[in-house]
Motif scaffolding. Structure first.
Motif, PDB file in Angstrom:
ATOM      1  N   CYS A   7      57.792  41.012  43.142  1.00 31.14           N
ATOM      2  CA  CYS A   7      56.772  41.630  43.995  1.00 31.14           C
ATOM      3  C   CYS A   7      55.459  41.775  43.242  1.00 31.14           C
ATOM      4  CB  CYS A   7      57.232  43.005  44.459  1.00 31.14           C
ATOM      5  SG  CYS A   7      58.607  42.939  45.651  1.00 31.14           S
ATOM      6  N   ALA A   8      55.554  42.196  41.973  1.00 25.44           N
ATOM      7  CA  ALA A   8      54.336  42.378  41.186  1.00 25.44           C
ATOM      8  C   ALA A   8      53.617  41.064  40.980  1.00 25.44           C
ATOM      9  CB  ALA A   8      54.693  43.011  39.836  1.00 25.44           C
ATOM     10  N   SER A   9      54.392  40.005  40.643  1.00 22.68           N
ATOM     11  CA  SER A   9      53.737  38.718  40.416  1.00 22.68           C
ATOM     12  C   SER A   9      53.136  38.196  41.707  1.00 22.68           C
ATOM     13  CB  SER A   9      54.740  37.710  39.844  1.00 22.68           C
ATOM     14  OG  SER A   9      55.785  37.470  40.766  1.00 22.68           O
ATOM     15  N   GLY A  10      53.795  38.496  42.858  1.00 20.06           N
ATOM     16  CA  GLY A  10      53.245  38.074  44.143  1.00 20.06           C
ATOM     17  C   GLY A  10      51.920  38.747  44.408  1.00 20.06           C
ATOM     18  N   ALA A  11      51.852  40.085  44.058  1.00 22.40           N
ATOM     19  CA  ALA A  11      50.599  40.798  44.258  1.00 22.40           C
ATOM     20  C   ALA A  11      49.506  40.232  43.377  1.00 22.40           C
ATOM     21  CB  ALA A  11      50.799  42.296  43.971  1.00 22.40           C
ATOM     22  N   GLU A  12      49.874  39.888  42.121  1.00 19.37           N
ATOM     23  CA  GLU A  12      48.894  39.339  41.195  1.00 19.37           C
ATOM     24  C   GLU A  12      48.391  37.983  41.659  1.00 19.37           C
ATOM     25  OE1 GLU A  12      50.992  39.366  37.548  1.00 19.37           O
ATOM     26  OE2 GLU A  12      50.911  41.534  37.301  1.00 19.37           O
ATOM     27  N   ARG A  13      49.201  37.273  42.422  1.00 18.00           N
ATOM     28  CA  ARG A  13      48.799  35.935  42.851  1.00 18.00           C
ATOM     29  C   ARG A  13      47.848  35.960  44.046  1.00 18.00           C
ATOM     30  NH1 ARG A  13      54.277  34.489  41.780  1.00 18.00           N
ATOM     31  NH2 ARG A  13      54.779  34.716  43.993  1.00 18.00           N
ATOM     32  N   ARG A  14      47.598  37.161  44.578  1.00 19.62           N
ATOM     33  CA  ARG A  14      46.659  37.217  45.709  1.00 19.62           C
ATOM     34  C   ARG A  14      45.311  36.667  45.280  1.00 19.62           C
ATOM     35  NH1 ARG A  14      45.552  42.340  49.043  1.00 19.62           N
ATOM     36  NH2 ARG A  14      45.115  43.221  47.004  1.00 19.62           N
ATOM     37  N   PRO A  15      44.701  35.826  46.098  1.00 24.74           N
ATOM     38  CA  PRO A  15      43.370  35.314  45.745  1.00 24.74           C
ATOM     39  C   PRO A  15      42.360  36.450  45.683  1.00 24.74           C
ATOM     40  CG  PRO A  15      43.922  34.770  48.018  1.00 24.74           C
ATOM     41  CD  PRO A  15      45.170  35.326  47.409  1.00 24.74           C
ATOM     42  N   GLU A  16      41.315  36.244  44.895  1.00 26.31           N
ATOM     43  CA  GLU A  16      40.302  37.279  44.714  1.00 26.31           C
ATOM     44  C   GLU A  16      38.961  36.807  45.264  1.00 26.31           C
ATOM     45  OE1 GLU A  16      38.597  40.285  41.264  1.00 26.31           O
ATOM     46  OE2 GLU A  16      39.472  38.372  40.670  1.00 26.31           O
ATOM     47  N   VAL A  17      38.347  37.662  46.081  1.00 24.13           N
ATOM     48  CA  VAL A  17      36.992  37.441  46.575  1.00 24.13           C
ATOM     49  C   VAL A  17      36.085  38.410  45.839  1.00 24.13           C
ATOM     50  CG1 VAL A  17      35.456  37.450  48.578  1.00 24.13           C
ATOM     51  CG2 VAL A  17      37.859  36.763  48.846  1.00 24.13           C
ATOM     52  N   VAL A  18      35.086  37.891  45.141  1.00 26.55           N
ATOM     53  CA  VAL A  18      34.147  38.732  44.396  1.00 26.55           C
ATOM     54  C   VAL A  18      32.833  38.798  45.183  1.00 26.55           C
ATOM     55  CG1 VAL A  18      32.839  39.038  42.264  1.00 26.55           C
ATOM     56  CG2 VAL A  18      35.199  38.195  42.180  1.00 26.55           C
TER      57      VAL A  18
ATOM     58  N   GLN B 152      32.588  40.985  31.318  1.00 23.97           N
ATOM     59  CA  GLN B 152      33.857  40.986  32.052  1.00 23.97           C
ATOM     60  C   GLN B 152      33.639  40.593  33.512  1.00 23.97           C
ATOM     61  OE1 GLN B 152      35.777  44.807  32.241  1.00 23.97           O
ATOM     62  NE2 GLN B 152      37.779  43.934  32.699  1.00 23.97           N
ATOM     63  N   GLN B 153      32.579  41.102  34.117  1.00 25.07           N
ATOM     64  CA  GLN B 153      32.287  40.746  35.501  1.00 25.07           C
ATOM     65  C   GLN B 153      31.893  39.282  35.634  1.00 25.07           C
ATOM     66  OE1 GLN B 153      29.320  43.833  36.161  1.00 25.07           O
ATOM     67  NE2 GLN B 153      30.654  44.866  37.630  1.00 25.07           N
ATOM     68  N   ALA B 154      31.151  38.778  34.654  1.00 24.59           N
ATOM     69  CA  ALA B 154      30.764  37.367  34.681  1.00 24.59           C
ATOM     70  C   ALA B 154      32.000  36.471  34.628  1.00 24.59           C
ATOM     71  CB  ALA B 154      29.833  37.054  33.515  1.00 24.59           C
ATOM     72  N   ALA B 155      32.968  36.848  33.799  1.00 31.55           N
ATOM     73  CA  ALA B 155      34.210  36.079  33.721  1.00 31.55           C
ATOM     74  C   ALA B 155      34.979  36.155  35.031  1.00 31.55           C
ATOM     75  CB  ALA B 155      35.071  36.605  32.566  1.00 31.55           C
ATOM     76  N   ARG B 156      34.921  37.306  35.676  1.00 28.10           N
ATOM     77  CA  ARG B 156      35.621  37.472  36.959  1.00 28.10           C
ATOM     78  C   ARG B 156      35.019  36.573  38.028  1.00 28.10           C
ATOM     79  NH1 ARG B 156      38.401  43.095  37.958  1.00 28.10           N
ATOM     80  NH2 ARG B 156      40.010  42.359  39.403  1.00 28.10           N
ATOM     81  N   LEU B 157      33.703  36.447  38.013  1.00 28.30           N
ATOM     82  CA  LEU B 157      33.042  35.548  38.954  1.00 28.30           C
ATOM     83  C   LEU B 157      33.575  34.127  38.822  1.00 28.30           C
ATOM     84  CD1 LEU B 157      29.363  36.805  38.614  1.00 28.30           C
ATOM     85  CD2 LEU B 157      30.626  36.687  40.758  1.00 28.30           C
ATOM     86  N   GLU B 158      33.793  33.687  37.605  1.00 22.84           N
ATOM     87  CA  GLU B 158      34.212  32.307  37.373  1.00 22.84           C
ATOM     88  C   GLU B 158      35.701  32.088  37.635  1.00 22.84           C
ATOM     89  OE1 GLU B 158      32.633  30.294  33.967  1.00 22.84           O
ATOM     90  OE2 GLU B 158      30.842  31.549  33.917  1.00 22.84           O
ATOM     91  N   ARG B 159      36.456  33.177  37.834  1.00 22.40           N
ATOM     92  CA  ARG B 159      37.880  33.054  38.177  1.00 22.40           C
ATOM     93  C   ARG B 159      38.140  33.271  39.666  1.00 22.40           C
ATOM     94  NH1 ARG B 159      38.547  36.630  33.717  1.00 22.40           N
ATOM     95  NH2 ARG B 159      39.097  38.282  35.195  1.00 22.40           N
ATOM     96  N   ALA B 160      37.111  33.602  40.415  1.00 26.28           N
ATOM     97  CA  ALA B 160      37.287  33.986  41.820  1.00 26.28           C
ATOM     98  C   ALA B 160      37.658  32.792  42.693  1.00 26.28           C
ATOM     99  CB  ALA B 160      36.011  34.629  42.345  1.00 26.28           C
ATOM    100  N   ALA B 161      38.320  33.103  43.810  1.00 26.45           N
ATOM    101  CA  ALA B 161      38.558  32.075  44.829  1.00 26.45           C
ATOM    102  C   ALA B 161      37.301  31.879  45.672  1.00 26.45           C
ATOM    103  CB  ALA B 161      39.729  32.482  45.718  1.00 26.45           C
TER     104      ALA B 161
END
Length: 290
Positions: free
Chosen positions: A15-26, A64-73
């Motif tokens: 369940c935890a890994s499933g939650a982590e796999r949710r795509p992220e919108v920044v 950290q936020q800049a890195a998050r932008l580059e990992r976003a869906a």
């Protein structure tokens, strides 16, 4: 018993890994962040870079936020230069393959003014564009996104109708605005207002008025008998108060939420509540009652 515990641990880990796999919108601004959350629902994680009370013109992202932008869906940003300190990071994310959406480009903006959200009809257009971009993310349910967007669009349409009724309390001759900077062009076009002027010239808070600018605006306030100067609640209103004194007439300085939401429970913590709070403040500030 031990086998049961192992099975439960595996299920919880799954369940935890499933939650982590949710795509992220920044999302860059908190106004668009609130709108995007309403569209996305539980289909993805929505991360908003700017906190309530931020000035999007001067905001800069952390490493950290800049890195998050580059990992976003998907990255949703305002555009037309509003987030001056974030655009290079959005561009870097785009170049690394991240899908990006400038919401203003879908809203038929009055260029070069980026403040399209002051007209709810234009925000409704942005809702459709955001929903279309989110639908293309792997792992989301397009039907759920479309249903969320349709429901929220109806809320915005109701907001627009309410604002038109509320603002009808202000007679046409009284629909004149002075603000701390040029932020209400779209609002003025939608509801029949005239922009008399702004304390800070241009559409950004990073500029500074000259003495000649302030004198010219003070003269205009006296000429038009404007009863109020509207400023952003997140920024000091010293210049507006100096201008009010310079004008030589009794002028209120009224705070609005123009470029960021309020904190939770402070009356403007969603886009819909922000627009209603600003409308009430304008009606009161311009000296009329509904």
């Amino acid at each position: 018993m031990r086998i049961l515990l192992i099975v439960l641990a595996m299920l919880l880990a799954g369940c935890a890994s499933g939650a982590e796999r949710r795509p992220e919108v920044v999302v860059t601004t908190d106004i668009l962040g609130d709108v995007t959350r309403m569209i996305v629902g539980d289909q993805a994680q929505v991360t908003v870079l700017m906190k309530p009370g931020s000035d999007p013109h001067s905001f800069g992202v952390s490493a950290q936020q800049a890195a998050r932008l580059e990992r976003a869906a998907l990255v949703v940003y305002n555009g037309l230069g509003l987030e001056e300190g974030v655009l290079r990071n959005v561009q870097a994310a785009r170049e690394s393959g991240v899908a990006t959406l400038a919401a203003v480009e879908a809203a038929d903006p009055l260029r070069p003014d980026p403040h399209f959200w002051t007209d709810p009809r234009r925000m409704a257009m942005a809702v459709d564009a955001i929903a279309g971009a989110v639908e293309r993310i792997d792992g989301v349910d397009p039907a759920a996104i479309r249903a969320n967007a349709a429901a929220y669009r109806r809320e915005i349409e109701r907001l627009d109708a309410w604002m038109a009724r509320r603002l009808s309390a202000i007679p046409p001759a009284g629909r004149e605005l002075v603000t701390d900077h040029h932020v209400f062009g779209h609002f003025a076009q939608r509801y029949g207002f005239t922009i008399v002027g702004a304390v800070i010239p241009g559409g950004t808070t990073l500029a500074s008025p000259s003495a000649a600018d302030l004198k010219e605006l003070a003269d205009a306030i006296r000429e038009h008998e404007v009863p109020a100067i509207f400023t952003d609640s997140a920024r000091p209103d010293r210049l507006a108060r100096v201008l009010a004194a310079e004008a030589g007439v009794e002028v209120q300085v009224v705070a609005l939420f123009t470029e960021s939401l309020s904190g939770p429970g402070q009356g403007a913590d969603t886009y819909l509540r922000m627009m209603r709070a600003n409308t009430d403040a304008m009606v009161d500030g311009l000296g009329t009652t509904p």
